[in-house]
Design an enzyme around this catalytic site. Structure first.
Site, short mmCIF file in Angstrom:
data_model
loop_
_atom_site.label_atom_id
_atom_site.label_comp_id
_atom_site.label_asym_id
_atom_site.label_seq_id
_atom_site.Cartn_x
_atom_site.Cartn_y
_atom_site.Cartn_z
N CYS A 159 0.86 -1.19 0.00
CA CYS A 159 0.00 0.00 0.00
C CYS A 159 0.90 1.24 0.00
O CYS A 159 1.31 1.71 1.07
CB CYS A 159 -0.90 -0.03 1.23
N CYS A 353 -8.01 5.98 -8.67
CA CYS A 353 -7.43 6.48 -7.42
C CYS A 353 -7.18 7.97 -7.48
O CYS A 353 -6.77 8.52 -8.52
CB CYS A 353 -6.11 5.77 -7.13
#
Length: 432
Positions: A159, A353
């Site tokens: 991440c 995103c």
């Protein structure tokens, strides 16, 4: 009558419950098992850490909304899953039987794999709201007494977006406090290059993010393996392309935030046939476990192999929209099984995103998230900052009203050609 249990009440678990409920018949039952009754919007944590958000602005109590939707909510959490027995053992000693189980626990944060890493050690985190609130105190101390900053993601992390976000959000906060000139900043990452993101880049994320770092006077170290962290000092090994040691770095810091590697939670880790060695749930293309055919998994807890070898281990992220596509496919596949049919739906695993940088940001679309892709686009600008704010408000509203995808969201996604479920189109005809 079937009983479906969703284990976890984070992004994947809550949306899973809402979508599953929409697929149910009158007599079917749905239970969510969570540690507590609160949903927290994790993407807002970088803002929480610099004081731009408070806890009550990014959290939702699920008790009322789950009750309104007819979903049972158990808040004691799970101690162990027993898939061969079709039951979940709860932390209070009780057990809950199920016909179908959806594991949406998210990850366990593996701070302990590196000496001195994490909130219990010498670095901060934005992975959880409590971590972000602790980091806020450290940011306030940094502003009061400026010094070097080290931000990044360690080996095995998957991440990377929040690390970049927090880097630039903190940089903006330091400029606003007029102490940026006394705070050298270094970004330390396991990625083979800036903007890799665990995805081998999306569009020109390499160029965009390197450009942002240069513009903001931020140094970086890639192919970085964090050996250990002492109070005020990080010990980093930089590897070359052949994974041989290139040089060692001793990085002093007054403040550090490093994202850890993830692993599966204790309730599932080590169950043969259910998990990989890291504790992530093995799934087929329908999000179903190959061994225990009534168990599904969505979100960060689902196993996805890395894209390929890198000098330092790098995982593949599970982004928000990708998780939502897993959820939609899973809900429809369980609904098919309830009707006596076989699963047929496959999530697109598309990624959309928005990475906020405080007064700008980078956005990207990857269709699908794992290359090769049909769409591979990235862009930057001030608009990303405002889009992220709008998305935060919108998503929290979805959680509060108990609806995973209002009709206007479906229309918007369709207009952008962003789909949650895969479809194959075949065209026939004479060649021209």
């Amino acid at each position: 009558m079937a009983h479906v249990v969703v284990l976890g009440a984070g992004l994947g678990g809550v949306i899973m419950a809402y979508e599953m409920k929409d697929q149910f018949g009158r007599d079917d039952r749905l239970t969510v098992i969570s540690q507590g009754s609160t949903y927290s919007f994790v993407p807002s944590n970088p803002w929480v850490a610099v004081g731009w958000r408070d806890r009550d602005e990014v959290e939702v109590d699920l008790t009322e909304v789950m009750g309104r939707r007819g979903i049972a909510l158990l808040t004691q959490g799970a101690a162990r899953v027993h898939p061969a027995e079709n039951r979940v053992e709860l932390t209070d000693g009780d057990s809950l039987a199920y016909d179908y189980l959806v594991i949406a626990t998210g990850p366990e944060l593996a701070f302990d794999e590196i000496p001195g890493l994490g909130p219990a050690g010498h670095t901060e985190s934005v992975c959880q709201i409590d971590h972000a609130l602790k980091a806020r105190q450290a940011v306030e101390a940094l502003v009061a007494k400026p010094g070097p900053v080290v931000i990044g993601a360690v080996q095995g992390a998957s991440c990377f977006g929040p690390a970049y976000e927090f880097l630039f959000i903190l940089e903006k906060a330091l400029r606003k406090a007029k102490v940026r000139d006394r705070v050298p900043m270094t970004f330390v990452t396991a990625e083979p290059y800036i903007g890799h993101l665990g995805l081998d880049g999306v569009g020109d994320t390499k160029g965009l993010l390197e450009g942002q770092m240069r513009a903001h006077h931020i140094k970086w170290i890639t192919n970085a393996r964090v050996a250990s962290v002492d109070a005020g000092m990080m010990h980093v090994e930089e590897l070359d392309e052949d994974a041989a040691l290139r040089r060692r770095h001793e990085l002093p810091f007054a403040f550090s935030m490093m994202l850890p590697a993830f692993r599966g939670v204790a309730a599932v880790r080590g169950i043969e046939g259910l998990c990989n060695p890291r504790g992530f749930i093995l799934v087929d293309r329908f999000q179903r476990n190959p061994t225990f055919r009534n168990v599904f998994a969505v979100g960060v807890g689902a196993a996805i192999p890395p894209l390929g070898p890198t000098p330092v281990p790098v995982g593949v992220p599970k982004t928000g929209f990708m998780i939502e596509s897993m959820v939609t496919a899973t809900a429809m596949n369980i609904a098919s099984l309830l009707r006596g049919e076989e699963p047929a739906e496959v999530g697109t695993w598309n990624a959309f995103c928005l990475a906020d940088f405080g007064d700008g940001g980078v956005a990207f679309i990857a269709q699908p998230q794992i290359p090769p892709r049909n769409v591979n686009w990235s862009s930057q600008g001030r608009w990303v900052h405002y889009a992220k704010i709008g998305f935060e408000k919108y998503f929290l509203r979805k959680i509060r009203i108990g609806k995973s995808e209002p009709f206007y969201e479906r229309i918007a996604l369709r207009s952008l050609c962003i789909d949650k479920l895969k479809s194959t189109h075949h065209e026939t005809g004479e060649p021209s």
